[in-house]
Write a protein that holds these residues in place. Structure first.
Motif, PDB file in Angstrom:
ATOM      1  N   UNK A 131      -8.989  29.617  50.138  1.00  0.00           N
ATOM      2  CA  UNK A 131      -9.082  28.218  49.705  1.00  0.00           C
ATOM      3  C   UNK A 131      -9.794  27.347  50.736  1.00  0.00           C
ATOM      4  N   UNK A 132      -9.457  27.543  52.006  1.00  0.00           N
ATOM      5  CA  UNK A 132      -9.980  26.630  53.033  1.00  0.00           C
ATOM      6  C   UNK A 132     -11.327  27.057  53.593  1.00  0.00           C
ATOM      7  N   UNK A 133     -11.902  28.127  53.064  1.00  0.00           N
ATOM      8  CA  UNK A 133     -13.110  28.638  53.724  1.00  0.00           C
ATOM      9  C   UNK A 133     -14.291  28.779  52.763  1.00  0.00           C
ATOM     10  N   UNK A 134     -14.283  27.956  51.722  1.00  0.00           N
ATOM     11  CA  UNK A 134     -15.433  27.894  50.808  1.00  0.00           C
ATOM     12  C   UNK A 134     -15.789  29.224  50.144  1.00  0.00           C
ATOM     13  N   UNK A 135     -14.800  30.049  49.922  1.00  0.00           N
ATOM     14  CA  UNK A 135     -15.043  31.308  49.212  1.00  0.00           C
ATOM     15  C   UNK A 135     -14.436  31.162  47.811  1.00  0.00           C
ATOM     16  N   UNK A 136     -15.025  31.845  46.833  1.00  0.00           N
ATOM     17  CA  UNK A 136     -14.601  31.678  45.442  1.00  0.00           C
ATOM     18  C   UNK A 136     -13.102  31.890  45.245  1.00  0.00           C
ATOM     19  N   UNK A 137     -12.524  31.024  44.432  1.00  0.00           N
ATOM     20  CA  UNK A 137     -11.120  31.103  44.055  1.00  0.00           C
ATOM     21  C   UNK A 137     -11.048  30.877  42.544  1.00  0.00           C
ATOM     22  N   UNK A 138      -9.878  31.028  41.957  1.00  0.00           N
ATOM     23  CA  UNK A 138      -9.860  30.883  40.498  1.00  0.00           C
ATOM     24  C   UNK A 138      -8.499  30.587  39.909  1.00  0.00           C
ATOM     25  N   UNK A 139      -8.519  30.160  38.658  1.00  0.00           N
ATOM     26  CA  UNK A 139      -7.311  29.931  37.863  1.00  0.00           C
ATOM     27  C   UNK A 139      -7.239  31.038  36.811  1.00  0.00           C
ATOM     28  N   UNK A 140      -6.063  31.643  36.647  1.00  0.00           N
ATOM     29  CA  UNK A 140      -5.914  32.701  35.635  1.00  0.00           C
ATOM     30  C   UNK A 140      -4.838  32.250  34.641  1.00  0.00           C
ATOM     31  N   UNK A 182     -12.040  21.059  43.880  1.00  0.00           N
ATOM     32  CA  UNK A 182     -12.461  22.166  44.759  1.00  0.00           C
ATOM     33  C   UNK A 182     -13.790  21.806  45.425  1.00  0.00           C
ATOM     34  N   UNK A 183     -14.688  21.199  44.634  1.00  0.00           N
ATOM     35  CA  UNK A 183     -15.999  20.843  45.206  1.00  0.00           C
ATOM     36  C   UNK A 183     -15.887  19.775  46.281  1.00  0.00           C
ATOM     37  N   UNK A 184     -14.833  18.961  46.200  1.00  0.00           N
ATOM     38  CA  UNK A 184     -14.627  17.907  47.190  1.00  0.00           C
ATOM     39  C   UNK A 184     -13.850  18.401  48.402  1.00  0.00           C
ATOM     40  N   UNK A 185     -13.367  19.650  48.321  1.00  0.00           N
ATOM     41  CA  UNK A 185     -12.409  20.108  49.332  1.00  0.00           C
ATOM     42  C   UNK A 185     -12.968  20.039  50.739  1.00  0.00           C
ATOM     43  N   UNK A 186     -14.207  20.465  50.903  1.00  0.00           N
ATOM     44  CA  UNK A 186     -14.802  20.448  52.234  1.00  0.00           C
ATOM     45  C   UNK A 186     -14.841  19.032  52.785  1.00  0.00           C
ATOM     46  N   UNK A 187     -15.191  18.110  51.899  1.00  0.00           N
ATOM     47  CA  UNK A 187     -15.285  16.713  52.285  1.00  0.00           C
ATOM     48  C   UNK A 187     -13.918  16.149  52.632  1.00  0.00           C
ATOM     49  N   UNK A 188     -12.919  16.559  51.833  1.00  0.00           N
ATOM     50  CA  UNK A 188     -11.565  16.071  52.089  1.00  0.00           C
ATOM     51  C   UNK A 188     -11.127  16.478  53.486  1.00  0.00           C
ATOM     52  N   UNK A 189     -11.582  17.662  53.900  1.00  0.00           N
ATOM     53  CA  UNK A 189     -11.234  18.137  55.234  1.00  0.00           C
ATOM     54  C   UNK A 189     -11.844  17.254  56.315  1.00  0.00           C
TER      55      UNK A 189
END
Ligand code: AHM
Ligand code: MG
Length: 336
Positions: free
Chosen positions: A124-133, A46-53
């Motif tokens: 997911x694509x906009x750097x807002x908190x997401x989570x696993x439940x 998730x932390x790499x997601x922006x970079x992956x984009x």
């Protein structure tokens, strides 16, 4: 004492919880520890997601020549891989898969797990908190691969439940029936440390969280309840609205600060006749967490979430969850 516990690792806490159950075999500890690993892997991605984009769009090839996976697909695969070989799970269900998911032959264990790998897809694509439940039950079948019936057990039968939120920091919150604990990931050493021991949700909170754009489609009781909160009849100086659109993030804020989250039924579409959220992957696990923290979780017709007998894997349920006083109040409107 509580202050002294702060800073212990999540593995230590999980083992301490195990010691409270004299018949414990260590199997649940094994499941939770593997979930922790999955959480760390997903958090790193998730932390790499922006970079992956920057390096390449999802589904395309990145600069290293690897295919960039969509984050929700990645999270789903990561949890399935850890759980299918953890040795303590007999069957799984994921919000992302239509059918039950088997474990590797020879690795069947005594527990089941249901999970939403990455909740809050619109964020997911906009750097807002997401989570696993996640939600864990003890199997009811005897041995071998588990069955759907092992997964379709009510929330009161959960042996552990919780979530991992990927936000300004990564936090894991879980309960195995003896209180709720929160752990913050220190990314520099890759370890979750206890930061929120024995979380108690405030009895009464300043926030209400609901998608108010749907208010024209709400049932009267929902509209009357929200109007009541806005009217300051409770003498709070007025409630504040907070709605992120990631259940985990909205829930976590209300757990720490107090308040109520609602995803009620509405009349917008037939699919929303039971709200949007899923009983097994979202509502039941968060209901266990909130009750362990002193709060409540009900439907918008006053049923306790944890008492609902699931009839299908992807069943939806209206969810009203949060501080005791606000949920009591909501209930009085729904019953009126
Ligand atoms: P998802 O599982 O597709 O991510 O949907 C669940 C999410 C929750 O996190 C959130 O509470 C809700 O959908 C928001 O829905 P809406 O955009 O209708 O308000
Ligand atoms: Mg979801």
């Amino acid at each position: 004492m509580l202050e002294k516990r702060k800073g212990i690792t999540v593995s230590r806490q999980i083992m301490d919880d195990q010691l409270l159950h004299k018949d414990a075999t260590g199997a649940l500890t094994g499941v939770l520890n593997d979930l922790v690993v999955a959480g760390k892997i997903i958090s790193a991605e998730v932390n790499m997601a922006g970079l992956a984009d920057v390096l390449g769009q999802s589904g395309k090839i990145n600069i290293q020549g690897e295919t960039v996976q969509k984050l929700d697909v990645f999270a789903n695969q990561t949890i399935k891989r850890r759980m299918e070989q953890c040795g303590h799970i007999c069957i799984m269900a994921s919000e992302e898969d239509d059918e039950t998911i088997p474990v590797l032959d020879g690795y069947e264990g005594t527990y089941t797990i249901a999970f939403d790998p990455l909740d809050g897809s619109s964020n997911i694509d906009v750097n807002v908190s997401i989570g696993t439940i996640f939600s864990i039950h003890r199997r009811i079948s005897d041995s071998g691969q588990g069955t759907e019936a092992d997964l379709l057990q009510k929330g009161t039968k959960q042996v552990a439940a919780g979530y991992i939120i990927y936000g300004s920091s990564t936090v894991m919150v879980y309960t195995s029936g003896s209180g709720v604990h929160g752990f913050t990931l220190d990314p520099s050493v890759g370890e979750f440390f206890l930061s929120h021991p024995y979380i108690k949700i405030p009895e009464k909170g300043p926030y209400y969280s609901v998608n108010e754009a749907y208010s024209p489609f709400w049932h009267d009781s929902t509209r009357q309840f929200i109007d009541y909160l806005k009217s300051d009849a409770e003498g709070m100086g007025g409630y504040s609205a907070r709605y992120i659109g990631s259940l985990v993030a909205d829930f976590h804020r209300n757990l720490v600060k107090g308040g109520i989250f609602l995803y009620p039924r509405d009349k917008k579409s037939p699919e929303k006749s039971d709200g949007k959220l899923r009983l097994l992957y979202e509502a039941a696990p968060l209901a266990m967490v909130v009750e362990q923290a002193g709060g409540r979780a009900i439907t918008d017709d006053g049923r306790r979430i944890l008492d609902i007998e699931p009839t299908s894997l992807h069943q939806r349920v209206p969810l009203i969850i949060g501080s005791k006083e606000e949920v009591d109040l909501a209930e009085s409107f729904f019953k009126a």
